[in-house]
Motif scaffolding. Structure first.
Motif: not given
Length: 450
Positions: A110-117, A105-106, A89-97
């Protein structure tokens, strides 16, 4: 699309056998298993302050478990789906602009270690972060206030540390030039709706758990003015060290001096205030910091996107990819696969059947002796879940006196079970050993009543 498809592959590159089944998740599985056998669960997980959050989390994951026929992997897949949905959703809204830098940025988030966890480990202490990011995305891209409020309400209902989002929510509400009262009512209603089960429970029980808390008040966290010590602990818990700390503070200071957009500047100072405020609290568990970490990361990434700093984002993404190769996933000592194998062995050996009432005890090596987590109960919440979803009558601890069979899972191979005395064993009564086997590092003992 490529990022959406690739992220789950990266997150799950170690397979389900690399996912550790911790005792908090085991507690949650026990409560969800109560729903599975037809009970109503009124309260959510109990926090360190003895305060209960709403049961929203249990009921949110239950449909996934039902669709998966009781397979706990369905809950993990659903959690991954929630994480991917918010990122997409974040990527889609950004690309939409017409700003393709949002895809970069997404990938960074998404690849930040804590987000994977948090994506791989469903639980109120992890899943709340997904809804918190949903709140930030909804607010920044000026979606309806009711949607942002629902996201925020869900995040707070999952974990109260999400309350840090409220100043940004209030600021965005005040920015709207009309319908103040209408938006205020919508916001309050969206925040409160998740707490209806708790309020009903209070009415039915005449304030039972509040009276319990008042008898032994516990505020969970207290002010502490050893700032250096607390900041050090926050950095350690957030897994920031070396070059990552230098890079993070450099980017954060750069944002503060260079950001011209008033709206983004206010978001920046709100988040900065909470970062400083956290330094004055006693060191918190890692999951308590995920919320403010997400707010910080979002504002940092947003600032870089607004200034079109592709190079900085690409450098940070490169560091994250290098980290993936330097820290490959390992097989967890206590994984879903391990516990399932233990249960399936008992069933295959025909040591239990669906007519018997089962009492379960576990000795957990990682938490020392017979007291997992330092508590007084040798928990078997996870084993109880696996058995109940397979149709077996695994009893609550309070009903062990009614059990026909006692099963002890010894995950500590050195534990002296023959001289073990505890309340749960006394409840079961006199017993005699009828079967013993070992699967991997776990020894299983099955007892009949004398």
């Amino acid at each position: 699309m490529c990022i959406r498809d690739r992220l789950p592959t990266v997150w799950l590159r170690g397979g389900f056998a690399s996912l550790y089944l911790d005792l908090d998740f085991a507690r949650d599985l026990h409560e969800i298993s109560n729903i599975w056998i037809g009970r109503i669960v009124w309260l959510g997980p109990e926090l360190r302050s003895s305060f209960h959050i709403p049961p929203f989390y249990y009921y949110m994951f239950y449909p996934a478990l039902w669709i998966g026929s009781g397979n706990v992997r369905a809950m993990i897949i659903f959690n991954i789906f929630l994480s991917l949905t918010v990122l997409f959703w974040l990527g889609w809204l950004g690309v939409k602009k017409r700003n393709l830098i949002w895809l970069l940025a997404v990938a960074v988030i998404g690849l930040t270690p804590y987000w994977q966890k948090i994506s791989l480990h469903p639980g109120n202490g992890n899943t709340y972060v997904i809804f918190l990011l949903g709140t930030l995305v909804s607010l920044w891209f000026k979606k309806p206030i009711w949607l942002s409020s629902l996201f925020a309400g869900a995040a707070i209902a999952l974990h109260p540390t999400s309350i840090f989002i409220c100043p940004i929510l209030i600021y965005e509400w005040l920015r709207k030039k009309r319908n103040y009262l209408k938006n205020f009512i919508i916001t309050i209603a969206s925040l409160i709706i998740f707490w209806v089960p708790n309020l009903l429970f209070l009415v039915i029980t005449k304030g039972y758990w509040i009276r319990q808390w008042l008898s032994e008040p516990n505020w969970d966290v207290f002010l502490s003015f050893d700032v250096v010590h607390n900041i050090k602990n926050i950095l350690l818990l957030a897994r920031l060290s070396g070059i990552h700390i230098i890079l993070f503070f450099s980017i954060w200071l750069f944002i503060g001096f260079k950001t011209q957009l008033k709206r983004l500047k206010i978001w920046y100072f709100i988040v900065s205030f909470f970062i400083i405020l956290l330094a004055f609290f006693n060191p918190m568990p890692e999951r308590y910091l995920y919320g403010i970490t997400t707010m910080t990361l979002f504002v940092a990434v947003l600032s870089l996107v607004k200034r079109n700093k592709k190079v900085i984002l690409f450098i940070y993404l490169t560091l994250l990819i290098i980290n993936l190769f330097q820290n490959p996933p390992k097989i967890a000592e206590r994984s879903i696969v391990t516990l399932e194998n233990n249960i399936n062995t008992l069933i295959r050996e025909r040591q239990i059947n669906k007519k018997q009432k089962l009492a379960l005890l576990t000795v957990h090596e990682a938490y020392g002796g017979i007291t997992p987590g330092g508590g007084l109960i040798p928990q078997s919440n996870d084993y109880r879940f696996f058995l109940r979803t397979k149709g077996y009558k695994a009893l609550d601890v309070s009903k062990y006196a009614q059990a026909d069979i006692l099963v002890i899972f010894l995950e500590d191979s050195d534990f002296d079970w023959q001289n073990w005395i505890c309340w749960e064993l006394n409840e079961f009564g006199e017993k005699e050993l009828k079967f013993a086997t070992k699967v991997g590092e776990t020894k299983m003992l099955v007892f009949d009543k004398k």
